[in-house]
Scaffold this motif. Structure first.
Motif, short mmCIF file in Angstrom:
data_model
loop_
_atom_site.label_atom_id
_atom_site.label_comp_id
_atom_site.label_asym_id
_atom_site.label_seq_id
_atom_site.Cartn_x
_atom_site.Cartn_y
_atom_site.Cartn_z
N ALA A 22 0.81 -1.23 0.00
CA ALA A 22 0.00 0.00 0.00
C ALA A 22 0.84 1.27 0.00
O ALA A 22 0.58 2.20 0.75
CB ALA A 22 -0.95 -0.01 1.20
N VAL A 23 1.83 1.34 -0.88
CA VAL A 23 2.65 2.55 -0.98
C VAL A 23 1.89 3.65 -1.71
O VAL A 23 1.95 4.83 -1.35
CB VAL A 23 3.98 2.24 -1.70
CG1 VAL A 23 4.79 3.52 -1.92
CG2 VAL A 23 4.80 1.23 -0.88
N VAL A 24 1.17 3.29 -2.76
CA VAL A 24 0.34 4.25 -3.51
C VAL A 24 -1.09 3.72 -3.51
O VAL A 24 -1.34 2.58 -3.92
CB VAL A 24 0.86 4.42 -4.96
CG1 VAL A 24 -0.07 5.33 -5.75
CG2 VAL A 24 2.27 4.99 -4.95
N THR A 25 -2.02 4.56 -3.07
CA THR A 25 -3.40 4.13 -2.96
C THR A 25 -4.33 5.25 -3.44
O THR A 25 -3.88 6.31 -3.87
CB THR A 25 -3.75 3.77 -1.50
OG1 THR A 25 -3.52 4.93 -0.67
CG2 THR A 25 -2.90 2.62 -0.98
N GLY A 26 -5.62 5.00 -3.36
CA GLY A 26 -6.62 6.03 -3.60
C GLY A 26 -6.60 6.59 -5.01
O GLY A 26 -6.36 5.87 -5.99
#
Length: 219
Positions: A22-26
């Motif tokens: 979950a380093v880059v989410t949304g």
């Protein structure tokens, strides 16, 4: 942004690879996926350049896209160019490398549904000492053994520069590493690794950036 745990960092230094979830989410992840979709669609609609690497399967004429090189220079990739310049992957690389880090190259790896080939066993390069150059692979799609997961030989980053890759792979062990969209797989550039073919109707795409300490001289 998720930070690597002490356990994950220990695995990286010992085995040559780790996964940070979950380093880059949304919205950023979703916009990167949309950007990737557009570039793949452009290729399918006939766009060609020396940076869009492709192959043709035996007995077929349709080209299969497998890599977009120099991603930060592509007109359709402003978000990827932004990640190359600054942001969460830089922060992660600096945490791992213990200080300011510089991005050297960014590419998108494309495992097209049902046609993507395996990537042969290799080392990215051996002209860096262990722990001095790392590749961060940001997964835009879930990755598992059936759609092109990465495979590693643990500890192979510590082997001599002239170690024979096929002998290393045969000696093993070989571990398959799954990931979900937004995760980052980190591996030392010296680590012996490969990736599987994609036999599913699902794409498997990742943005790969190599980082080195900012003090490293440019090759």
């Amino acid at each position: 942004m998720s930070a690597p745990t002490a356990e994950a960092l220990g695995r990286l230094w010992a085995d040559g690879y780790t996964v940070v979830p979950a380093v880059v989410t949304g919205s950023l992840l979703e916009r990167l996926r949309t950007e990737a979709d557009a570039m793949v669609t452009a290729f399918e609609d006939g766009h060609r350049s020396e940076d869009f690497w492709h192959f043709t399967r035996e007995g077929e004429s349709a080209p299969v896209l497998f890599r977009i090189h120099n991603l930060e220079q592509q007109p359709g990739a402003p978000l990827a160019a932004g990640l190359f310049a600054t942001g969460p992957l830089h922060h992660l690389a600096e945490t791992i490398l213990g200080g300011p880090a510089r991005a050297r190259v960014i590419a998108m790896i494309v495992k097209m549904p049902q046609v993507a080939a395996a990537v042969p066993w290799h080392r990215d390069r051996t002209d860096a000492e262990p722990g001095r150059a790392i590749n961060l692979s940001l997964f835009l799609d879930d990755s598992d053994a059936s759609n092109g997961a990465l495979e590693f030989v643990p500890g192979s980053h510590l082997l001599a520069d002239d170690a024979e890759v096929e002998k290393v792979r045969t000696a093993g062990p070989v571990l398959t590493i799954g990931a979900v969209a937004g995760d980052v797989a980190v591996h030392d550039v010296r680590t012996v690794h490969a990736s599987r073919p994609n036999t599913t109707p699902r794409p498997r795409r990742s943005l790969v950036i190599e980082f080195v300490p900012d003090t490293t001289e440019a090759p």
